[in-house]
Design an enzyme around this catalytic site. Structure first.
Site, PDB file in Angstrom:
ATOM      1  N   TRP A 163      34.842  43.969  40.996  1.00  0.00           N
ATOM      2  CA  TRP A 163      35.512  45.258  40.823  1.00  0.00           C
ATOM      3  C   TRP A 163      36.618  45.134  39.771  1.00  0.00           C
ATOM      4  O   TRP A 163      36.668  45.897  38.795  1.00  0.00           O
ATOM      5  CB  TRP A 163      36.090  45.724  42.157  1.00  0.00           C
ATOM      6  N   ASP A 189      28.862  40.198  43.070  1.00  0.00           N
ATOM      7  CA  ASP A 189      28.728  41.561  43.568  1.00  0.00           C
ATOM      8  C   ASP A 189      29.488  42.507  42.646  1.00  0.00           C
ATOM      9  O   ASP A 189      30.694  42.360  42.438  1.00  0.00           O
ATOM     10  CB  ASP A 189      29.291  41.656  44.987  1.00  0.00           C
ATOM     11  N   TYR A 191      32.216  50.511  38.755  1.00  0.00           N
ATOM     12  CA  TYR A 191      33.364  49.673  38.422  1.00  0.00           C
ATOM     13  C   TYR A 191      33.569  49.659  36.901  1.00  0.00           C
ATOM     14  O   TYR A 191      32.742  49.138  36.146  1.00  0.00           O
ATOM     15  CB  TYR A 191      33.159  48.238  38.905  1.00  0.00           C
ATOM     16  N   TYR A 206      33.968  42.807  52.425  1.00  0.00           N
ATOM     17  CA  TYR A 206      34.683  42.879  51.152  1.00  0.00           C
ATOM     18  C   TYR A 206      36.183  43.030  51.366  1.00  0.00           C
ATOM     19  O   TYR A 206      36.647  43.401  52.437  1.00  0.00           O
ATOM     20  CB  TYR A 206      34.130  43.975  50.248  1.00  0.00           C
ATOM     21  N   ARG A 246      46.364  50.145  43.520  1.00  0.00           N
ATOM     22  CA  ARG A 246      47.078  49.687  44.714  1.00  0.00           C
ATOM     23  C   ARG A 246      48.430  50.365  44.884  1.00  0.00           C
ATOM     24  O   ARG A 246      48.997  50.341  45.991  1.00  0.00           O
ATOM     25  CB  ARG A 246      47.250  48.171  44.645  1.00  0.00           C
ATOM     26  N   ARG A 283      40.011  37.642  38.332  1.00  0.00           N
ATOM     27  CA  ARG A 283      40.010  38.050  36.923  1.00  0.00           C
ATOM     28  C   ARG A 283      40.319  36.889  36.002  1.00  0.00           C
ATOM     29  O   ARG A 283      40.228  37.034  34.782  1.00  0.00           O
ATOM     30  CB  ARG A 283      41.021  39.181  36.712  1.00  0.00           C
TER      31      ARG A 283
END
Length: 349
Positions: free
Chosen positions: A21, A55, A60, A211, A237, A291
């Site tokens: 994601w 995944d 995304y 997840y 977030r 990331r």
């Protein structure tokens, strides 16, 4: 790397999968800026360390995550060395800027499948999943799931799964064709599916891919109040309930208690939080995002960590003492608020 079978008919998987994601980049529901070269290096680092599946989802980064995953996995034999899981049902084409629609019409599923195959550079998707239920187009779930089953029969997809479905929806799917996997949110802060979807999966021979085991990074231990206040404006977030009061204070208290417990065990907080998910009966594996290659190094040890009964009791005591998180089955988060797939009009939740 430990492995487990995905349900009764699925593949053998590493107990941790790479969640893609965040590498989609700063779209409306992203996690801030990313560098594609860093993302590719992170995926390859995970595979080097024994992670056997990635995944992602079409939505995304509005297709960008799938493109990056395709580039990252080009040196490997996809379907053998590493598996690719992706999702359909969240559309953005033709809607007002920034809006995402819930669309599981059969023709839409087929169109999305072809687009995902193209972006990923594949001829077959290993696990194809309905991302969220379709609340808005009037499509019968049986028709949607029948299309997913047809994609398996046609060789475009190997296995099919459902993300964020409740038990009633899963029963309707199972009556049409076996549900190979379910993908619910599952962490120390989101425990509700342990009494609903996870037992359903055990009863019906479906795998469980939990997840957000680190609660979008909150259970990584890297976020205090100051860093949360400095999250980028395009970081989803900022508006997520776990990162805001009245939930933030008990969540941060739990983080500190778990940090001390992890240190006493000679491990890290992220590894302990993920290992708790993997220790729950019926759970096949957990999806963890990254990331940067260093992010992977921070959580991959969880695959070999097996908390004993005493440790699990201590974790449970910490949860109870702080009142952090919830045992209530999850509701759709704000960014999944239904939007009519054709008009863009918001529907009541």
């Amino acid at each position: 790397m430990r492995t487990r079978l995905l349900g009764r008919d699925g593949p053998e998987l590493s107990v941790i999968g790479f969640g893609a994601w965040g590498i989609g980049g700063p779209w409306r529901f992203g996690w801030g800026p990313v560098d594609d070269d860093d993302s590719i290096a992170a995926i390859r680092r995970a595979v080097e360390l024994g992670v056997t599946w990635v995944d992602t989802a079409a939505v995304y980064g509005l297709g960008h995550s799938e493109e990056v995953v395709g580039r990252a996995l080009s040196p490997y034999r996809v379907g053998e060395d590493v598996l690719v899981f992706t999702k359909c049902g969240r559309r953005w084409e033709g809607l007002p800027d920034g809006e995402i629609g819930n669309d599981l019409r059969p023709e839409s599923i087929r169109e999305e499948c072809e687009s995902s195959l193209r972006r990923l550079g594949l001829e077959r998707i290993d696990l194809y999943q309905c991302h969220w239920p379709d609340w808005t187009t009037g499509t019968q779930l049986e028709d949607s799931w029948g299309t997913m089953a047809a994609l398996v029969d046609e060789g475009k997809v190997r296995w099919i799964g459902a993300c964020n479905f409740d038990v009633e929806q899963l029963d309707r799917c199972e009556a049409v064709r076996h549900v190979d996997s379910v993908q619910p949110p599952l962490s120390l802060l989101a425990r509700g599916v342990l009494s609903t979807v996870v037992p359903w999966a055990a009863e019906h021979g479906a795998g469980v891919l939990g997840y957000s085991p680190l609660a979008s990074g909150l259970l990584s231990g890297d976020y205090d109040r100051d860093r949360i206040a400095r999250l980028a404006e395009d970081d989803a977030r900022r508006q997520a309930p776990p990162f805001r009061e009245p939930h933030l204070s008990p969540n941060l208290e739990l983080v500190e208690r778990l940090r001390r417990l992890a240190a006493g065990l000679g491990t890290t907080l992220p590894a302990l939080a993920i290992a708790w998910v993997l220790a729950q009966p019926g759970v096949t594996a957990s999806i963890v995002g990254a990331r940067l290659p260093g992010h992977v190094d921070g959580w991959v040890a969880a695959a070999e960590l097996a908390p004993d009964d005493r440790t699990l009791r201590e974790i449970g005591d910490a949860v109870a003492a702080t009142g952090a998180g919830s045992d209530v089955p999850p509701a759709p988060p704000p960014h999944i608020r239904p939007v009519h797939a054709r008009t863009g009009a918001k529907e009541p939740v």
